[in-house]
Design a protein around this motif. Structure first.
Motif, mmCIF file in Angstrom:
data_model
loop_
_atom_site.group_PDB
_atom_site.id
_atom_site.type_symbol
_atom_site.label_atom_id
_atom_site.label_comp_id
_atom_site.label_asym_id
_atom_site.label_seq_id
_atom_site.Cartn_x
_atom_site.Cartn_y
_atom_site.Cartn_z
ATOM 1 N N LEU A 1 0.461 -1.541 -4.034
ATOM 2 C CA LEU A 1 -0.337 -1.734 -2.829
ATOM 3 C C LEU A 1 0.178 -0.843 -1.701
ATOM 4 C CD1 LEU A 1 -2.553 -3.260 -1.311
ATOM 5 C CD2 LEU A 1 -0.875 -5.077 -0.842
ATOM 6 N N LEU B 1 -9.823 -3.878 0.352
ATOM 7 C CA LEU B 1 -8.447 -3.952 0.844
ATOM 8 C C LEU B 1 -8.063 -5.385 1.196
ATOM 9 C CD1 LEU B 1 -5.856 -2.552 1.592
ATOM 10 C CD2 LEU B 1 -6.836 -1.979 3.827
ATOM 11 N N ARG C 1 -0.919 2.666 -2.254
ATOM 12 C CA ARG C 1 -2.351 2.759 -1.943
ATOM 13 C C ARG C 1 -2.569 2.871 -0.432
ATOM 14 N NH1 ARG C 1 -6.924 1.165 -5.066
ATOM 15 N NH2 ARG C 1 -8.779 0.890 -3.755
ATOM 16 N N LEU D 1 -7.265 -7.179 -1.971
ATOM 17 C CA LEU D 1 -5.955 -6.779 -2.492
ATOM 18 C C LEU D 1 -4.825 -7.446 -1.702
ATOM 19 C CD1 LEU D 1 -6.567 -2.964 -3.119
ATOM 20 C CD2 LEU D 1 -6.499 -4.806 -4.813
ATOM 21 N N LEU D 2 -4.994 -7.544 -0.389
ATOM 22 C CA LEU D 2 -3.980 -8.190 0.444
ATOM 23 C C LEU D 2 -3.900 -9.690 0.145
ATOM 24 C CD1 LEU D 2 -4.722 -6.365 3.807
ATOM 25 C CD2 LEU D 2 -2.609 -6.192 2.484
ATOM 26 N N TYR E 1 3.388 -5.030 -7.958
ATOM 27 C CA TYR E 1 2.106 -5.115 -7.254
ATOM 28 C C TYR E 1 2.231 -4.621 -5.820
ATOM 29 C CZ TYR E 1 -2.264 -6.794 -5.351
ATOM 30 O OH TYR E 1 -3.491 -6.853 -4.734
ATOM 31 N N GLY F 1 -2.009 -10.144 -2.903
ATOM 32 C CA GLY F 1 -0.583 -9.988 -2.623
ATOM 33 C C GLY F 1 0.020 -11.238 -2.018
#
Length: 393
Positions: free
Chosen positions: A321, A223, A324, A226-227, A317, A230
């Motif tokens: 996210l 996570l 998710r 992924l952040l 994206y 972003g």
């Protein structure tokens, strides 16, 4: 007995940090207002405005100042630029105080922060007197002290991030100066915008860590990656937005109607003729007045197309996210906020074209980018692994 690992901080550090976050957001939004209302060169000297700490009310007040020969006074705009400078200076002072507090337990920490501040304070009058080399040497020395301290220290008391934030603020002051003295040079304007967002992100991260309200999740590694992705994508899009604005390319595909010719098409074409090379030449020398832009239509179309393409990437994206996060236990609210905000941000971008860049919508578009960045950085700062305990001293 055991105790959690938390930063060792001053009692009021988190309050000052949150005040700085709020002020940084204000500076970003007000700066967008200044830039988008074409007031960026309304005070042709720096850090004063026609020689005044505030701003003159009428041309008769500044007849003997050299700046009047550079640009005629417009009192309706001059206050915007100088007020922005005062807000930024106040933010700089707050960041200085945070750095002093964070560094107080470090060996010679306070001395290093104060020395850096003194060097910058001395650099400003030298620059005003035309001693640019000496001024630059002092500013570079101040940066070196702060970066060296951040490199040596860890972040258990947030001293590293506090020193880095202070270093960024100094660069921001230089970029603000060059924005005026280099006549809205696009690379400088874009850098100034990125510096503002970087300051805001660092302060937000510091404020959350100082507040110590973690979100505990079993598996944070993926996570967090992924952040971070972003944040990187959003930063690229913010840079492209700054490049679009500083080159006056926001309406290069057409505007002011609900026709598809201006969006999703550009100038009536799905893929218009564009000069990608000249649209992204970063350095064009010094001495050119960039107010209003100097690029031809095809170069501006290339810039606008790049901004649109990246907007679609960021939108998809962050939407993905957000979905998710909605499916992750305890993260539903964060996911919904990301989805709603990125959707609103995309709609504001389209509205800028359809409504021919109204000032309110354009400023809200900048504010939306800042809030999106805040959400992503907040999650990065708060998401942590389950509590790890260490024996009490």
């Amino acid at each position: 007995m055991s105790r959690p690992l938390v930063p060792v901080l001053s009692r009021h550090f988190h309050r000052l940090a949150w005040l700085a976050v709020a002020l940084a957001f204000t500076v970003i939004v007000f700066g967008a207002f200044v830039r988008l209302s074409n007031a960026g060169l309304s005070c042709p000297d720096w850090p004063t405005c026609y020689g005044r700490a505030a701003w003159p009310q009428a041309t008769a007040d500044i007849t003997n100042h050299a700046a009047i020969a550079i640009r005629e006074l417009d009192p309706t705009k001059a206050w915007r630029e100088q007020m922005h400078r005062h807000l930024a200076a106040t933010l700089g002072f707050l960041v200085f105080v945070l750095a002093v507090i964070a560094a107080r337990r470090r060996r010679l920490g306070i001395l290093q922060v104060i020395t850096s501040a003194i060097l910058v304070a001395l650099a400003i009058p030298l620059y005003m007197r035309g001693m640019h080399e000496a001024s630059a040497a002092l500013a570079i020395s101040a940066e070196a002290i702060l970066i060296a301290a951040a490199w040596r220290w860890n972040n258990e008391d947030l001293s590293r991030v506090a020193m880095l934030t202070f270093a960024v603020i100094i660069v921001q002051a230089l970029l603000g100066m060059w924005t005026v003295t280099w006549l809205l040079k696009p690379i400088v304007v874009m850098g100034h915008l990125l510096g503002g967002f970087t300051t805001f992100a660092l302060l937000a991260w510091m404020a959350w860590r100082a507040t110590n309200v973690p979100i505990r999740l079993a598996d944070t590694r993926l996570l967090r990656r992924l952040l971070i992705a972003g944040v990187v994508l959003l930063t690229i899009q913010i840079a492209l937005g700054g490049w679009t604005s500083s080159n006056y390319a926001a309406l290069s595909c057409g505007a002011g109607s609900m026709s598809i010719d201006n969006f999703p098409k550009c100038a009536g074409h799905w893929w218009p003729n564009a000069d990608w090379y000249n649209g992204f030449v970063l350095w064009r020398g010094i001495g050119v007045d960039y107010e209003g832009g100097i690029l031809d239509g095809q170069s501006r179309i290339a810039i606008q197309m790049a901004h649109r393409i990246m907007a679609c990437v960021v939108f998809l994206y962050i939407w993905w996210l957000g979905i998710r996060l909605i499916r992750l236990p305890g993260m539903r609210t964060w996911g919904v906020l990301l989805v709603l905000l990125v959707t609103a941000q995309f709609a504001l971008g389209v509205s800028n074209v359809k409504l021919a860049l109204p000032l309110l919508v354009a400023v809200l578009h900048n504010a939306g980018a800042a809030i999106l960045l805040f959400l992503l950085v907040s999650l990065l700062a708060r998401i942590q692994r389950p509590l790890r305990m260490v024996p009490a001293a």
